[in-house]
Design an enzyme around this catalytic site. Structure first.
Site, short mmCIF file in Angstrom:
data_model
loop_
_atom_site.label_atom_id
_atom_site.label_comp_id
_atom_site.label_asym_id
_atom_site.label_seq_id
_atom_site.Cartn_x
_atom_site.Cartn_y
_atom_site.Cartn_z
N GLY A 342 0.61 -1.42 -0.28
CA GLY A 342 -0.35 0.07 0.28
C GLY A 342 1.09 1.30 -0.05
O GLY A 342 0.50 2.12 -0.80
N GLU A 365 12.63 11.59 -27.10
CA GLU A 365 13.94 11.83 -27.61
C GLU A 365 14.13 10.83 -28.54
O GLU A 365 14.46 9.48 -28.33
CB GLU A 365 15.13 11.75 -26.33
CG GLU A 365 15.51 13.53 -25.82
CD GLU A 365 16.65 13.49 -25.34
OE1 GLU A 365 17.57 12.46 -26.00
OE2 GLU A 365 16.63 13.82 -24.40
#
Length: 381
Positions: A342, A365
Protein backbone atom coordinates in the site's frame (compact mmCIF):
# COMPACT_ATOMS: atom_id res chain seq x y z
CA UNK A 1 25.70 5.04 0.85
CA UNK A 2 24.81 4.40 -2.80
CA UNK A 3 26.37 1.39 -4.49
CA UNK A 4 29.19 2.73 -6.65
CA UNK A 5 30.77 -0.63 -7.50
CA UNK A 6 29.92 -0.13 -11.19
CA UNK A 7 32.45 2.71 -11.26
CA UNK A 8 35.17 0.04 -11.11
CA UNK A 9 34.18 -1.08 -14.61
CA UNK A 10 36.82 -0.36 -17.27
CA UNK A 11 34.61 2.24 -18.96
CA UNK A 12 35.66 4.86 -16.42
CA UNK A 13 38.74 6.89 -15.58
CA UNK A 14 39.65 8.20 -12.09
CA UNK A 15 38.21 11.61 -12.96
CA UNK A 16 34.81 10.03 -13.58
CA UNK A 17 34.86 8.33 -10.19
CA UNK A 18 35.77 11.63 -8.53
CA UNK A 19 33.02 13.45 -10.42
CA UNK A 20 30.37 10.92 -9.39
CA UNK A 21 31.33 11.27 -5.72
CA UNK A 22 31.39 15.06 -5.96
CA UNK A 23 27.97 15.20 -7.64
CA UNK A 24 26.42 12.82 -5.14
CA UNK A 25 27.70 14.83 -2.20
CA UNK A 26 26.56 18.12 -3.76
CA UNK A 27 23.10 16.80 -4.62
CA UNK A 28 22.54 15.37 -1.14
CA UNK A 29 23.46 18.70 0.48
CA UNK A 30 21.90 21.10 -2.01
CA UNK A 31 18.98 19.71 -4.02
CA UNK A 32 16.31 19.25 -1.29
CA UNK A 33 16.40 22.93 -0.37
CA UNK A 34 16.05 24.01 -4.02
CA UNK A 35 13.13 21.87 -5.12
CA UNK A 36 9.44 22.53 -4.58
CA UNK A 37 7.41 20.24 -6.83
CA UNK A 38 4.43 22.59 -6.53
CA UNK A 39 6.47 25.29 -8.30
CA UNK A 40 8.53 23.60 -10.99
CA UNK A 41 9.38 26.80 -12.88
CA UNK A 42 11.17 28.48 -10.01
CA UNK A 43 12.61 25.16 -8.83
CA UNK A 44 14.27 24.71 -12.23
CA UNK A 45 15.55 28.29 -12.22
CA UNK A 46 17.13 27.74 -8.80
CA UNK A 47 18.58 24.39 -9.85
CA UNK A 48 20.12 25.77 -13.05
CA UNK A 49 21.72 28.65 -11.14
CA UNK A 50 23.09 26.28 -8.49
CA UNK A 51 24.36 23.78 -11.07
CA UNK A 52 26.17 26.60 -12.84
CA UNK A 53 27.68 27.93 -9.63
CA UNK A 54 28.88 24.43 -8.68
CA UNK A 55 30.54 24.00 -12.08
CA UNK A 56 28.52 21.02 -13.29
CA UNK A 57 27.11 22.82 -16.33
CA UNK A 58 30.56 22.94 -17.93
CA UNK A 59 29.88 19.32 -18.86
CA UNK A 60 26.53 20.24 -20.45
CA UNK A 61 28.02 23.08 -22.50
CA UNK A 62 31.76 22.30 -22.78
CA UNK A 63 34.00 25.22 -23.64
CA UNK A 64 36.13 23.17 -26.03
CA UNK A 65 33.08 21.80 -27.87
CA UNK A 66 33.83 18.18 -26.93
CA UNK A 67 31.30 16.32 -24.83
CA UNK A 68 32.46 13.87 -22.17
CA UNK A 69 29.45 11.59 -22.55
CA UNK A 70 30.47 9.34 -19.66
CA UNK A 71 30.48 12.41 -17.41
CA UNK A 72 27.08 13.48 -18.75
CA UNK A 73 25.67 10.04 -18.02
CA UNK A 74 27.15 9.85 -14.52
CA UNK A 75 25.79 13.29 -13.67
CA UNK A 76 22.32 12.50 -15.01
CA UNK A 77 22.24 9.19 -13.17
CA UNK A 78 23.33 10.84 -9.93
CA UNK A 79 20.97 13.80 -10.12
CA UNK A 80 18.02 11.59 -11.15
CA UNK A 81 18.60 9.36 -8.14
CA UNK A 82 18.21 12.42 -5.90
CA UNK A 83 15.37 14.22 -7.72
CA UNK A 84 13.88 14.14 -11.20
CA UNK A 85 13.87 17.93 -11.49
CA UNK A 86 17.59 18.10 -10.72
CA UNK A 87 18.25 15.76 -13.62
CA UNK A 88 15.86 17.72 -15.85
CA UNK A 89 17.49 21.07 -15.08
CA UNK A 90 20.95 19.72 -15.87
CA UNK A 91 20.04 17.72 -18.96
CA UNK A 92 18.05 20.45 -20.70
CA UNK A 93 20.97 22.87 -20.54
CA UNK A 94 22.93 20.33 -22.55
CA UNK A 95 20.21 19.26 -24.95
CA UNK A 96 19.08 22.85 -25.43
CA UNK A 97 22.50 24.02 -26.57
CA UNK A 98 23.89 20.75 -27.97
CA UNK A 99 23.37 21.93 -31.54
CA UNK A 100 25.38 25.07 -30.83
CA UNK A 101 28.16 23.11 -29.14
CA UNK A 102 28.43 20.65 -32.02
CA UNK A 103 27.63 22.81 -35.05
CA UNK A 104 27.61 26.48 -34.05
CA UNK A 105 30.16 29.04 -35.16
CA UNK A 106 32.73 30.37 -32.70
CA UNK A 107 30.77 33.63 -32.50
CA UNK A 108 27.49 31.81 -31.78
CA UNK A 109 29.07 29.67 -29.08
CA UNK A 110 30.73 32.66 -27.44
CA UNK A 111 27.46 34.63 -27.47
CA UNK A 112 25.38 31.88 -25.84
CA UNK A 113 27.32 29.16 -24.06
CA UNK A 114 29.08 31.10 -21.28
CA UNK A 115 25.73 32.23 -19.88
CA UNK A 116 24.32 28.71 -20.12
CA UNK A 117 27.46 27.26 -18.53
CA UNK A 118 27.21 29.71 -15.64
CA UNK A 119 23.52 28.97 -15.05
CA UNK A 120 22.47 32.52 -15.97
CA UNK A 121 20.59 31.54 -19.14
CA UNK A 122 18.18 28.65 -19.65
CA UNK A 123 18.11 26.79 -22.96
CA UNK A 124 15.50 24.72 -24.81
CA UNK A 125 15.50 22.27 -27.74
CA UNK A 126 12.47 22.96 -29.97
CA UNK A 127 12.07 20.02 -32.34
CA UNK A 128 8.64 18.44 -31.81
CA UNK A 129 5.48 19.75 -33.51
CA UNK A 130 1.80 18.77 -33.24
CA UNK A 131 2.18 16.57 -36.36
CA UNK A 132 5.92 15.84 -36.20
CA UNK A 133 7.28 13.97 -33.21
CA UNK A 134 9.37 10.89 -33.87
CA UNK A 135 9.21 11.57 -37.63
CA UNK A 136 11.37 14.70 -37.74
CA UNK A 137 11.19 14.83 -41.54
CA UNK A 138 7.56 15.99 -41.23
CA UNK A 139 8.46 19.30 -39.55
CA UNK A 140 6.25 22.04 -40.99
CA UNK A 141 7.30 25.21 -39.16
CA UNK A 142 8.58 27.39 -42.00
CA UNK A 143 11.73 29.49 -42.25
CA UNK A 144 11.38 32.00 -45.10
CA UNK A 145 14.27 34.30 -46.09
CA UNK A 146 13.28 37.97 -46.12
CA UNK A 147 14.76 40.85 -48.16
CA UNK A 148 16.10 42.59 -45.04
CA UNK A 149 18.47 39.73 -44.18
CA UNK A 150 16.23 38.09 -41.63
CA UNK A 151 14.38 34.78 -41.65
CA UNK A 152 10.66 34.65 -40.92
CA UNK A 153 9.49 31.74 -38.77
CA UNK A 154 5.84 30.67 -38.83
CA UNK A 155 4.28 27.62 -37.20
CA UNK A 156 4.12 25.77 -33.89
CA UNK A 157 6.23 23.61 -31.62
CA UNK A 158 4.88 21.52 -28.76
CA UNK A 159 6.04 19.43 -25.80
CA UNK A 160 9.05 21.73 -25.54
CA UNK A 161 11.00 21.19 -22.32
CA UNK A 162 11.81 24.46 -20.54
CA UNK A 163 9.07 26.05 -22.63
CA UNK A 164 7.98 29.18 -20.80
CA UNK A 165 11.15 29.62 -18.73
CA UNK A 166 13.86 29.39 -21.40
CA UNK A 167 15.90 32.41 -22.43
CA UNK A 168 16.66 30.90 -25.83
CA UNK A 169 15.29 28.18 -28.09
CA UNK A 170 17.14 26.11 -30.69
CA UNK A 171 14.39 25.79 -33.29
CA UNK A 172 14.26 23.37 -36.22
CA UNK A 173 12.31 24.66 -39.21
CA UNK A 174 11.61 23.87 -42.85
CA UNK A 175 13.93 26.03 -44.92
CA UNK A 176 13.07 24.27 -48.19
CA UNK A 177 16.41 23.32 -49.74
CA UNK A 178 15.01 19.87 -50.57
CA UNK A 179 12.01 17.69 -49.71
CA UNK A 180 11.74 15.92 -46.36
CA UNK A 181 14.64 15.73 -43.95
CA UNK A 182 17.05 17.45 -46.34
CA UNK A 183 15.08 20.70 -46.25
CA UNK A 184 15.42 21.56 -42.57
CA UNK A 185 17.65 24.09 -40.81
CA UNK A 186 18.30 24.99 -37.17
CA UNK A 187 18.02 28.49 -35.69
CA UNK A 188 18.87 30.10 -32.38
CA UNK A 189 15.85 32.15 -31.28
CA UNK A 190 15.95 34.36 -28.16
CA UNK A 191 12.82 33.95 -26.07
CA UNK A 192 11.97 37.66 -26.26
CA UNK A 193 11.90 37.72 -30.07
CA UNK A 194 8.67 39.40 -31.28
CA UNK A 195 6.30 36.88 -32.79
CA UNK A 196 7.30 34.05 -30.43
CA UNK A 197 4.60 33.34 -27.85
CA UNK A 198 3.85 30.67 -25.26
CA UNK A 199 0.31 29.64 -26.10
CA UNK A 200 -0.11 26.76 -23.65
CA UNK A 201 1.67 25.29 -20.63
CA UNK A 202 1.43 21.50 -20.59
CA UNK A 203 0.92 19.52 -17.38
CA UNK A 204 2.14 15.94 -17.09
CA UNK A 205 2.08 13.18 -14.45
CA UNK A 206 5.62 14.16 -13.41
CA UNK A 207 5.53 17.97 -13.58
CA UNK A 208 8.25 19.72 -15.59
CA UNK A 209 8.25 23.04 -17.46
CA UNK A 210 6.65 22.16 -20.80
CA UNK A 211 4.89 24.35 -23.34
CA UNK A 212 3.42 24.78 -26.79
CA UNK A 213 5.05 27.61 -28.74
CA UNK A 214 3.69 29.66 -31.62
CA UNK A 215 5.79 31.54 -34.17
CA UNK A 216 3.92 34.25 -36.13
CA UNK A 217 6.01 36.50 -38.35
CA UNK A 218 8.91 35.80 -35.98
CA UNK A 219 12.06 37.36 -37.47
CA UNK A 220 15.60 36.26 -36.61
CA UNK A 221 18.87 37.33 -38.27
CA UNK A 222 20.15 34.92 -40.90
CA UNK A 223 23.39 34.60 -38.92
CA UNK A 224 21.37 32.86 -36.19
CA UNK A 225 21.26 29.73 -38.35
CA UNK A 226 23.18 26.85 -36.74
CA UNK A 227 25.14 24.84 -39.29
CA UNK A 228 24.64 24.86 -43.02
CA UNK A 229 21.34 25.56 -44.77
CA UNK A 230 19.42 22.29 -45.11
CA UNK A 231 21.58 20.54 -42.49
CA UNK A 232 19.03 20.80 -39.67
CA UNK A 233 18.21 17.09 -39.65
CA UNK A 234 21.88 16.17 -39.32
CA UNK A 235 22.31 18.76 -36.56
CA UNK A 236 19.32 17.37 -34.66
CA UNK A 237 20.43 13.74 -35.04
CA UNK A 238 24.00 14.52 -33.97
CA UNK A 239 22.63 16.22 -30.86
CA UNK A 240 20.36 13.29 -30.05
CA UNK A 241 23.25 10.89 -30.68
CA UNK A 242 25.02 12.48 -27.70
CA UNK A 243 22.06 12.90 -25.38
CA UNK A 244 19.96 9.80 -26.13
CA UNK A 245 22.21 7.54 -24.06
CA UNK A 246 22.02 10.03 -21.19
CA UNK A 247 18.26 9.46 -21.05
CA UNK A 248 19.11 5.86 -20.24
CA UNK A 249 21.42 7.14 -17.50
CA UNK A 250 18.59 9.14 -15.94
CA UNK A 251 16.46 5.99 -16.00
CA UNK A 252 19.31 4.20 -14.22
CA UNK A 253 19.21 6.81 -11.47
CA UNK A 254 15.50 6.26 -10.95
CA UNK A 255 15.94 2.48 -10.97
CA UNK A 256 18.80 2.52 -8.47
CA UNK A 257 16.76 4.60 -6.07
CA UNK A 258 13.85 2.18 -6.45
CA UNK A 259 16.12 -0.76 -5.63
CA UNK A 260 17.63 1.04 -2.62
CA UNK A 261 14.15 1.83 -1.29
CA UNK A 262 13.06 -1.77 -1.86
CA UNK A 263 16.07 -3.19 -0.04
CA UNK A 264 15.36 -0.98 2.96
CA UNK A 265 11.64 -1.77 2.93
CA UNK A 266 11.93 -5.53 2.60
CA UNK A 267 14.53 -5.81 5.37
CA UNK A 268 12.43 -3.89 7.90
CA UNK A 269 8.86 -4.83 6.94
CA UNK A 270 7.70 -7.97 8.77
CA UNK A 271 5.41 -10.54 7.20
CA UNK A 272 4.32 -13.72 9.01
CA UNK A 273 6.88 -13.06 11.72
CA UNK A 274 9.92 -12.58 9.49
CA UNK A 275 11.34 -9.78 7.33
CA UNK A 276 9.82 -9.60 3.87
CA UNK A 277 13.35 -10.07 2.48
CA UNK A 278 13.47 -13.58 3.97
CA UNK A 279 10.84 -14.76 1.47
CA UNK A 280 12.22 -16.43 -1.65
CA UNK A 281 9.73 -14.62 -3.88
CA UNK A 282 11.03 -11.30 -2.55
CA UNK A 283 14.62 -12.39 -3.10
CA UNK A 284 13.74 -13.35 -6.67
CA UNK A 285 12.32 -9.88 -7.30
CA UNK A 286 15.35 -8.16 -5.81
CA UNK A 287 17.73 -10.31 -7.87
CA UNK A 288 15.86 -9.56 -11.08
CA UNK A 289 15.84 -5.84 -10.26
CA UNK A 290 19.59 -5.77 -9.63
CA UNK A 291 20.31 -7.76 -12.80
CA UNK A 292 18.12 -5.47 -14.92
CA UNK A 293 19.96 -2.43 -13.56
CA UNK A 294 23.40 -3.85 -14.33
CA UNK A 295 22.28 -4.87 -17.81
CA UNK A 296 21.01 -1.37 -18.49
CA UNK A 297 24.15 0.22 -17.05
CA UNK A 298 26.35 -1.86 -19.34
CA UNK A 299 24.41 -0.61 -22.37
CA UNK A 300 24.46 3.03 -21.23
CA UNK A 301 28.14 3.19 -20.41
CA UNK A 302 29.17 1.17 -23.46
CA UNK A 303 27.45 3.79 -25.62
CA UNK A 304 29.05 6.64 -23.69
CA UNK A 305 32.52 5.06 -23.78
CA UNK A 306 32.21 4.37 -27.51
CA UNK A 307 31.38 8.03 -28.21
CA UNK A 308 34.19 9.26 -25.95
CA UNK A 309 36.63 6.89 -27.66
CA UNK A 310 36.21 8.75 -30.92
CA UNK A 311 33.31 7.11 -32.75
CA UNK A 312 31.72 9.83 -34.91
CA UNK A 313 28.23 8.37 -34.47
CA UNK A 314 26.76 5.95 -31.94
CA UNK A 315 23.27 5.72 -33.38
CA UNK A 316 22.83 1.99 -32.71
CA UNK A 317 24.52 1.98 -29.30
CA UNK A 318 22.60 5.03 -28.08
CA UNK A 319 19.27 3.64 -29.26
CA UNK A 320 19.96 0.34 -27.49
CA UNK A 321 21.00 2.16 -24.33
CA UNK A 322 17.87 4.28 -24.20
CA UNK A 323 15.55 1.40 -25.02
CA UNK A 324 17.05 -1.12 -22.60
CA UNK A 325 17.55 1.31 -19.71
CA UNK A 326 14.13 2.97 -19.81
CA UNK A 327 12.24 -0.29 -20.22
CA UNK A 328 14.29 -1.94 -17.45
CA UNK A 329 13.74 1.00 -15.12
CA UNK A 330 9.98 0.84 -15.68
CA UNK A 331 10.01 -2.84 -14.67
CA UNK A 332 12.28 -2.23 -11.66
CA UNK A 333 10.11 0.60 -10.39
CA UNK A 334 6.94 -1.40 -10.90
CA UNK A 335 8.44 -4.18 -8.78
CA UNK A 336 9.36 -1.60 -6.15
CA UNK A 337 5.74 -0.44 -5.99
CA UNK A 338 4.63 -4.05 -5.52
CA UNK A 339 7.20 -4.74 -2.79
CA UNK A 340 6.08 -1.64 -0.90
CA UNK A 341 2.45 -2.76 -0.91
CA UNK A 342 0.00 0.00 0.00
CA UNK A 343 2.86 2.38 0.71
CA UNK A 344 3.95 1.96 -2.91
CA UNK A 345 0.85 3.70 -4.25
CA UNK A 346 0.64 6.39 -1.60
CA UNK A 347 0.91 9.81 -3.25
CA UNK A 348 4.34 11.28 -2.59
CA UNK A 349 6.03 8.03 -1.59
CA UNK A 350 9.34 7.18 -3.26
CA UNK A 351 7.96 4.34 -5.43
CA UNK A 352 4.90 6.36 -6.49
CA UNK A 353 7.04 9.39 -7.38
CA UNK A 354 9.45 7.26 -9.39
CA UNK A 355 6.55 5.50 -11.13
CA UNK A 356 5.39 8.87 -12.47
CA UNK A 357 8.89 10.04 -13.33
CA UNK A 358 9.95 7.01 -15.36
CA UNK A 359 6.96 6.81 -17.68
CA UNK A 360 7.86 9.78 -19.86
CA UNK A 361 11.42 8.55 -20.44
CA UNK A 362 10.08 5.69 -22.56
CA UNK A 363 8.60 8.29 -24.92
CA UNK A 364 10.69 11.43 -25.23
CA UNK A 365 13.82 11.70 -27.41
CA UNK A 366 12.41 8.79 -29.39
CA UNK A 367 9.87 6.32 -28.07
CA UNK A 368 10.91 2.71 -27.43
CA UNK A 369 9.19 1.59 -30.63
CA UNK A 370 11.16 4.13 -32.63
CA UNK A 371 14.42 2.97 -31.03
CA UNK A 372 13.64 -0.54 -32.25
CA UNK A 373 13.26 0.78 -35.79
CA UNK A 374 16.54 2.70 -35.49
CA UNK A 375 18.37 -0.40 -34.27
CA UNK A 376 16.87 -2.58 -36.99
CA UNK A 377 17.85 -0.12 -39.73
CA UNK A 378 21.37 0.04 -38.39
CA UNK A 379 21.87 -3.72 -38.38
CA UNK A 380 20.16 -4.16 -41.76
CA UNK A 381 22.48 -1.54 -43.24
Amino acid sequence: MPDRSFLDWPFFEPRHRDLAAQADDWAARTVPALVDHRDVDNSCRRLVAALGEAGFLRYAAPEDGRFDVRALCLLRETFARHDGLADFAFAMQGLGTGALTLSGTAAQREAVLPGVRAGRRIAAFALTEPEAGSDVAQIALSAEPMPDGTVRLDGEKTWISNGGIADLYVVFARSGEAPGARGLSAWCVPADTPGLTIVERLDTIAPHPLARLRFEDCRVPVENRIGEAGAGFKVAMATLDVFRSTVGAAALGFARRALDASLARTQTRKLFGAPLAAMQLTQTSLAEMATAIDTAALHVYRAAWTRDSGAPRITREAAMAKMVATEAAQEVIDRAVQLHGGEGVRSGSVPETLYREIRALRIYEGATEVQKLVIARQILA
